[in-house]
Structure formats: C-alpha cells, structure tokens
Design a protein around this motif. Structure first.
Motif, mmCIF file in Angstrom:
data_model
loop_
_atom_site.group_PDB
_atom_site.id
_atom_site.type_symbol
_atom_site.label_atom_id
_atom_site.label_comp_id
_atom_site.label_asym_id
_atom_site.label_seq_id
_atom_site.Cartn_x
_atom_site.Cartn_y
_atom_site.Cartn_z
ATOM 1 N N MET A 140 -5.664 -1.748 -35.287
ATOM 2 C CA MET A 140 -5.149 -2.340 -36.515
ATOM 3 C C MET A 140 -5.687 -3.758 -36.705
ATOM 4 S SD MET A 140 -1.167 -2.811 -37.778
ATOM 5 C CE MET A 140 -0.837 -1.056 -37.667
ATOM 6 N N SER B 85 -11.867 -5.637 -42.841
ATOM 7 C CA SER B 85 -11.602 -5.633 -44.278
ATOM 8 C C SER B 85 -11.270 -7.011 -44.828
ATOM 9 C CB SER B 85 -10.444 -4.689 -44.585
ATOM 10 O OG SER B 85 -9.243 -5.148 -43.984
ATOM 11 N N ALA C 211 -4.902 -7.996 -45.433
ATOM 12 C CA ALA C 211 -3.678 -7.763 -44.679
ATOM 13 C C ALA C 211 -3.526 -6.288 -44.336
ATOM 14 C CB ALA C 211 -2.469 -8.240 -45.478
ATOM 15 N N LYS C 212 -2.949 -6.018 -43.195
ATOM 16 C CA LYS C 212 -2.672 -4.654 -42.756
ATOM 17 C C LYS C 212 -1.239 -4.591 -42.244
ATOM 18 C CE LYS C 212 -6.731 -2.639 -43.256
ATOM 19 N NZ LYS C 212 -6.957 -1.421 -44.052
ATOM 20 N N SER C 213 -0.602 -3.452 -42.469
ATOM 21 C CA SER C 213 0.744 -3.271 -41.949
ATOM 22 C C SER C 213 0.935 -1.822 -41.534
ATOM 23 C CB SER C 213 1.799 -3.660 -42.992
ATOM 24 O OG SER C 213 1.716 -2.801 -44.115
ATOM 25 N N GLY C 214 1.864 -1.607 -40.622
ATOM 26 C CA GLY C 214 2.140 -0.256 -40.158
ATOM 27 C C GLY C 214 2.960 -0.273 -38.883
ATOM 28 N N GLN D 220 -6.142 -14.463 -37.097
ATOM 29 C CA GLN D 220 -5.147 -13.601 -37.734
ATOM 30 C C GLN D 220 -3.752 -13.986 -37.262
ATOM 31 O OE1 GLN D 220 -6.991 -10.142 -35.997
ATOM 32 N NE2 GLN D 220 -7.446 -9.277 -38.000
ATOM 33 N N ASP E 88 -9.253 -3.377 -37.880
ATOM 34 C CA ASP E 88 -9.315 -2.976 -39.287
ATOM 35 C C ASP E 88 -9.044 -4.158 -40.209
ATOM 36 O OD1 ASP E 88 -9.937 -0.384 -38.760
ATOM 37 O OD2 ASP E 88 -7.936 0.428 -39.081
ATOM 38 N N ALA E 89 -8.038 -4.984 -39.855
ATOM 39 C CA ALA E 89 -7.700 -6.146 -40.683
ATOM 40 C C ALA E 89 -8.853 -7.146 -40.707
ATOM 41 C CB ALA E 89 -6.426 -6.807 -40.167
ATOM 42 N N THR F 76 -2.104 -10.657 -41.025
ATOM 43 C CA THR F 76 -2.628 -11.406 -42.162
ATOM 44 C C THR F 76 -3.760 -12.318 -41.703
ATOM 45 O OG1 THR F 76 -0.399 -11.445 -43.105
ATOM 46 C CG2 THR F 76 -2.024 -12.927 -44.079
#
Length: 317
Positions: A40, A47, A50-53, A75, A43-44, A68
């Motif tokens: 994760m 890209s 922001a990523k969440s999961g 990050q 990936d953040a 973030t």
C-alpha cells in the motif's frame, strides 16, 4: 524496488513493530507480515496520491490505514485499530447466516402444510383466500431468508468458488429461463448472446444469482407489454452485460442508494411491487467478489439500464 522506512511520532507507534528492533529509518522487512502494508505504501508513492484500506497486522489486528504523500517526498500514515469492529461484524455475519439457515425449516413447513389444506377437505372462497395469503407470505419470507443468508455467506467468504465458467452458455441458460415469465406479462424479452466463447473465474451459483436478480427486477418493474433487453459483449479482457427495461424507472435522488441493503424505492408503481430491498445489494456484492463493477442509469417512466463489467480469465474464439 522501493523500500519503506518509518519514523514513529509516538512511543505507541513504535510499539506497533514488536517482532523486530524498530529503529528510526529502519527498512520494514518483507516476510514478517507487513507485505500488504508495504504494498500500500508503494502504491501511494507510485501514484503520488492518498491511499486507504484495511490491512491485517502480523498479530492479527486489523487497521484502517490512510496514507498521504507530503511535499518532501515522504508519506504520513495514520493507522486506526478497527479490530473490535471487524470482530463484531464477523459475529453479526455468523449470527445472520445461522439464524437464516434455522428459519428455513419452519417456513418450508408452513408452506408445505398450506398446500395440503385443500386435500383435507373442500375450502370455501374465504378459506382459499386465506391459504393464498399464507402461501404468498411464506414465499416472501423464504426469499428474504435466502437473500440474507446469501449476503452473510458472501461477507464471510463461505461459499466463494474459483473455477472457469463459460459465460456464453450461462447467459443463454438464464435468458431461456425468463422467456416464459416475460410471456405471462406479454413482455418482449430480447437476448443478444455472446458471439464467441468467454470464461470468468468465479462461482457459477453466484453468477447465476446475479443474472437472475437483474432480469427478475427488470420483469417485475416493467409493466405488461413492456420490453427488456439482455445483451452481452466480450473484449480481450472483460465481459460487458447489459440489462435494460422500459419500466417505471428510478428517481435520481434514489440512485446513489439502490445498492444499499434493505433500501427500496418508494412512490409511484414501485409501491405495487413486492420486495425486500436485498436483490441489488446481492448483485453488487457478487460483482465485487468477482473483481467487477456495476453501474446504473435510469429515467422516470422510461426505464432503467444496468451495466456489468466482469474481468475475463480467458477468451476463446
């Protein structure tokens, strides 16, 4: 390969990493149970967004992670421990699955004995009406229980299978199943089959239920003499399925909520159709379990179109 190192802002943060010496700027190790977290982070970073999961920690706690990016290239990660909520959700799903299963027997008994009443002796008109109402209520209850059990099982991943399913024959089978039902209402059901073989990796029972729910809804919400179009197309990577009807349509204000459990559109001819508000929730759950997506477009008194996109496992000519 990108290597994730960390700085913990609090002593509590450092306590997250208890299976190795958590020094500042130390690289997070692979094969220690942090791979999903590292993926994760990667990936953040790739890209730059922001990523969440949800991620499972090595000690089996579940965290909701929000990652973030910051201006200096690093990050910020916020981890919210949601283990208790996940455990409660698991208990809830297990309870629903068990209760639904246990309710099937008495409902089946009521339905069975209600059909035997006429064999015990002649019934007058009022008694026949009562029996008809009992049978209608038991049918609705059986459908509700089955839908609740299906959703609970999918939430628990209890019935998920992974096998190659030939969609050309499956779609034709479902279309032929609904043609007699459409004729009863003098509806025109048009089916455009796949022109070539296409397979999906998944659960055949769930995919049949998915198509039945969509076609069943189209027939229910389309008046007599209406039309339903059922078609499918395959590209190199995905299957497109469309179900379009000339029914009463869905108000724009209701569209964002129609896939919610127990949500029902109210008003107009929608009030005349019986349902429990779980059919489309099941559709969405099955589609997501198979890595796809579902979209809907609708206009009042003109009809509704559902579009499914499902990834193919292989494509044959």
């Amino acid at each position: 390969m990108y290597k994730a190192s960390f700085r913990c802002s609090t002593p509590e943060g450092e306590k997250l990493f208890t299976d190795f010496n958590a020094n500042i700027n130390q690289v997070l190790p692979h094969d220690h149970g942090y791979d999903a977290f590292i993926h994760m982070l990667d990936d953040a970073r790739t890209s730059n967004g922001a990523k969440s999961g949800d991620i499972t920690w090595p000690d089996q706690r579940t965290f909701n992670a929000l990652i973030t990016p910051i201006e200096d290239g690093g990050q910020v990660v916020i981890l919210h421990d949601v283990t208790r909520f996940k455990d409660l959700e698991q208990v809830k799903n297990e309870f629903i699955a068990t209760a639904s299963h246990d309710l099937k027997n008495p409902i089946t008994t009521i339905a069975g004995f209600s059909t035997l009443l006429e064999q015990a002796g002649p019934l007058n008109a009022q008694q026949k009406d009562f029996v008809s109402r009992i049978q209608s209520a038991t049918h609705n209850m059986a459908e509700l229980v089955q839908n609740m059990m299906s959703l609970a099982q999918m939430d628990l991943d209890a019935t998920q299978k992974h096998e190659a399913i030939e969609m050309q024959s499956l779609l034709a089978e479902i279309a032929n199943e609904f043609i007699p039902q459409a004729k009863i209402k003098n509806q025109k059901l048009s089916f455009s089959p796949l022109e070539k073989s296409a397979a999906i990796s998944g659960d055949p029972l769930q995919l049949r239920q998915l198509m039945r729910n969509l076609l069943g809804n189209a027939l229910k919400y389309t008046p007599n003499d209406g039309a339903i179009t059922f078609k499918a197309e395959a590209s190199d990577s995905q299957l497109l399925v469309e179900v379009q009807d000339t029914g009463c349509g869905i108000p724009a204000a209701d569209l964002p909520f129609i896939f919610n459990r127990f949500y029902r559109v109210r008003g107009g001819r929608n009030n005349e159709v019986e349902g429990n508000g779980l059919g489309l929730a099941i559709v969405k759950s099955i589609v997501e379990h198979h890595g796809g997506q579902v979209n809907v477009e609708s206009e009042i008194d003109k009809g509704t179109r559902f579009t499914l996109l499902l990834p193919l496992s292989r494509l044959e000519s």
